[in-house]
Design an enzyme around this catalytic site. Structure first.
Site, PDB file in Angstrom:
ATOM      1  N   GLU A 342       0.820  -1.331  -0.030  1.00  0.00           N
ATOM      2  CA  GLU A 342      -0.241  -0.214   0.006  1.00  0.00           C
ATOM      3  C   GLU A 342       0.741   1.162  -0.056  1.00  0.00           C
ATOM      4  O   GLU A 342       0.613   2.272   0.905  1.00  0.00           O
ATOM      5  CB  GLU A 342      -1.059   0.020   1.324  1.00  0.00           C
ATOM      6  CG  GLU A 342      -1.713  -1.036   1.421  1.00  0.00           C
ATOM      7  CD  GLU A 342      -2.734  -1.102   2.629  1.00  0.00           C
ATOM      8  OE1 GLU A 342      -3.798  -1.804   2.679  1.00  0.00           O
ATOM      9  OE2 GLU A 342      -2.098  -1.074   3.668  1.00  0.00           O
TER      10      GLU A 342
HETATM   11  C1  TNX Z   1      -3.998  -4.101   5.019  1.00  0.00           C
HETATM   12  S1  TNX Z   1      -2.694  -6.361   4.340  1.00  0.00           S
HETATM   13  C2  TNX Z   1      -3.112  -3.811   5.384  1.00  0.00           C
HETATM   14  C3  TNX Z   1      -2.778  -3.423   6.460  1.00  0.00           C
HETATM   15  C4  TNX Z   1      -3.853  -3.207   7.309  1.00  0.00           C
HETATM   16  C5  TNX Z   1      -4.942  -4.367   6.963  1.00  0.00           C
HETATM   17  C6  TNX Z   1      -6.166  -4.309   7.848  1.00  0.00           C
HETATM   18  C7  TNX Z   1      -1.628  -5.401   4.185  1.00  0.00           C
HETATM   19  C8  TNX Z   1      -0.250  -5.870   3.572  1.00  0.00           C
HETATM   20  N1  TNX Z   1      -1.763  -3.922   4.489  1.00  0.00           N
HETATM   21  O1  TNX Z   1      -2.084  -2.228   6.488  1.00  0.00           O
HETATM   22  O2  TNX Z   1      -3.827  -3.295   8.773  1.00  0.00           O
HETATM   23  O3  TNX Z   1      -5.237  -4.122   5.561  1.00  0.00           O
HETATM   24  O4  TNX Z   1      -6.917  -5.591   7.640  1.00  0.00           O
END
Ligand code: TNX
Length: 539
Positions: A342
């Site tokens: 992300e």
């Molecule tokens: C996505 S999964 C994220 C996290 C969040 C999570 C909450 C991922 C690699 N990144 O930063 O905590 O969703 O479900």
């Protein structure tokens, strides 16, 4: 052929225990009850079980004897002795000087050779007076020990003899894991969890043969690992958490303590420093790291994607060199996780440039790089590993690049997803994941185009935006983590939801003994744990 070998071993054990001891006064013959090994509630379900309709006598006369050159074999035997003492109140002696003929013995026998299906395979043969755990190493024996623990009844039988006896169903268990990597992740960045909390989580996971704990150590809301060269990371970056509570961090000694505890459970710790996004706490501590140019302040909310390192600054890589070096030096496991998810505030070419550079740093310190599936977009080395969570295309790209993949599909394996609309904690952006949905899928076929030999294993991540203490952690992780343990250890042909449901329902004595605040899913007919029949008498 098998029987002859077993008889030989029973004879050998008797011989061993009689050396230097009086073997004349044989104990009274105790008529052990007929128990059916195939009806025991083992999780994960073993590869193969053959019941022989009798039972082993575990009592205050039971000893443990080890034979093998793995220096940790005796440590594993002592671990079992300790767990028996916690459960039953009797502590078998490990490798005593002598023993009486007829006294029950648990024999640990290290057996090398290439006939084992894999590194963690073990064979457990249970007779009336002896139990033989054969394994190629202490690590494999440790997995077998979890099976023994699960087979020991919660309450003793007080009518078989003048002293309490815990009868263990007889027969043979031949077992090995389907995947060598069976993990969970704990996010200590959004909310901090203490060393004691992490240790309890390790206890619970190890009981179900999980062998990897990935610690998400840094994120926008907090930096949780001491870096001696950059003290403000924890002084400033560790000072808060989601909701504005005090936060916290692990000193390097704390982290070493966790690593040692995990190692005592034959569990690998994977440290994650999430970057180039998810880095607000680091940039607030040292503003030169920031690549957004926006005003910086500590963050106590739950948004993602707003932070990034400045990927074109040499000083950022000098900083990261220190971070990776210091953490790698106190991490005996082979992996270093760089996050990489992300990074919505990082330009794509900057992201690729960054991952390429950080991979080199990780390799320089002797570690294998892991990253969330987005890292497959960079020029990654085939030895690096992609952790699939959302984007199947990234996973395919990773495999095309020769990488292996860890499966953590958010729709199936995210421990922070709510069970249903009534769940007290958790999110639901990926799905609601009730206990059956969590269990009913096949890691080997979940993603198209990924052959089994490219799948390192399964990991169930527990993100902590909505949980801030152990009870809340346990509510989300249990019972689902128990299902993921079975999904990653047991063969598909042995997995069955209806059968698992019953075995899961029977985990209540253990969960209650461990004081686990599990979610009492209405889809499971939970069994009421038996009452202790009487005070245990020690000799
Ligand atoms: C996505 S999964 C994220 C996290 C969040 C999570 C909450 C991922 C690699 N990144 O930063 O905590 O969703 O479900």
């Amino acid at each position: 052929m098998k029987l002859t070998k077993d008889l030989l071993w029973t004879g050998l054990i008797t011989f061993f225990l009689c050396v230097g001891a009086s073997c004349e006064n044989k104990r009274e013959e105790i008529d052990m009850p007929s128990l059916d090994l195939s009806k025991e509630h083992l999780i994960p379900i073993p590869s193969k079980m053959v019941a022989s309709g009798s039972s082993f006598r575990l009592d205050q006369f039971t000893r443990i004897v080890t034979q093998g050159d793995d220096e940790r074999l005796e440590e594993v035997a002592s671990f079992l002795a300790e767990k028996i003492s916690q459960k039953a109140g009797i502590r078998p002696e490990v490798n005593p000087e002598s023993g009486k003929e007829g006294d029950p013995v648990i024999f640990f026998r290290q057996q090398g050779g290439t006939s084992w299906p894999n590194r963690e395979a073990y064979r457990l043969s249970i007779f009336k007076d002896s139990m033989v755990l054969e394994a190629p190493s202490a690590e494999a024996a440790f997995r077998g020990v979890q099976t023994i623990r699960q087979l020991i009844p919660e309450v003793s039988n007080d009518t078989l003899a003048a002293h309490p006896i815990w009868p263990v169903a007889s027969g043979t268990v031949e077992d090995y894991p389907n995947f060598g990597f069976r993990g969970s992740m704990l996010d200590v960045a959004r909310h901090f969890f203490s060393v004691e909390d992490v240790k309890k989580y390790i206890d619970l996971l190890a009981y179900y043969k999980i062998n990897v704990l990935h610690l998400h150590l840094t994120d926008d809301q907090g930096w949780r690992i001491e870096i001696k060269a950059w003290p403000k990371l924890t002084e400033v970056g560790g000072s808060t958490e989601v909701g504005g509570e005090a936060g916290g961090f692990f000193t390097q000694d704390d982290y070493k303590d966790i690593v040692a505890y995990a190692n005592a459970h034959f569990m690998t710790i994977i440290p994650e420093v999430d970057m180039p996004g998810h880095t607000n706490a680091a940039s607030v501590s040292y503003p030169f790291l920031d690549g957004t140019g926006k005003p910086l302040k500590l963050y106590e909310g739950t948004r993602v994607g707003f932070s990034t390192f400045d990927t074109r600054k040499d000083t950022v890589y000098a900083f990261l060199d220190d971070v990776v070096r210091e953490i790698s030096a106190i991490t005996p496991g082979p992996y270093f996780h760089i996050g990489g998810d992300e990074s919505h505030s990082t330009e794509k070419d900057d992201y690729i440039y960054f991952v390429n550079k950080v991979e080199k740093i990780v390799q320089k310190y002797g570690k294998t790089m892991i990253g969330w599936d987005e890292i497959a977009q960079a020029d990654v080395d085939p030895s690096s590993i992609a952790q699939f969570w959302a984007d199947a295309e990234n996973a395919t790209t990773a495999v095309e690049k020769g990488m292996k993949v860890i499966l953590s599909p958010a729709k199936k394996a995210y421990l922070d997803m709510q069970y249903d609309t009534l769940s007290k904690h958790g999110l639901h952006w990926a799905a609601y994941i009730p206990v059956d949905t969590a269990y009913i899928w096949n890691p080997e076929t979940y993603l198209p185009n990924i052959p089994k030999d490219r799948i390192l294993g399964v990991e169930a991540p527990l993100w902590s935006e909505t949980i801030s203490n152990m009870q809340e952690l346990e509510y989300l992780a249990f019972p689902r983590a128990i299902g993921y343990a079975e999904l990653s250890w047991s063969l598909e042909e042995n997995r069955d939801w209806e059968d698992f449901r019953v075995r899961l329902a029977n985990q209540t004595p253990y969960l209650q003994m461990m004081d686990v605040a599990y979610y009492p899913s209405p889809r499971i007919d939970w069994v009421k744990p038996p009452e202790k029949s009487r005070e245990i008498i020690k000799d």
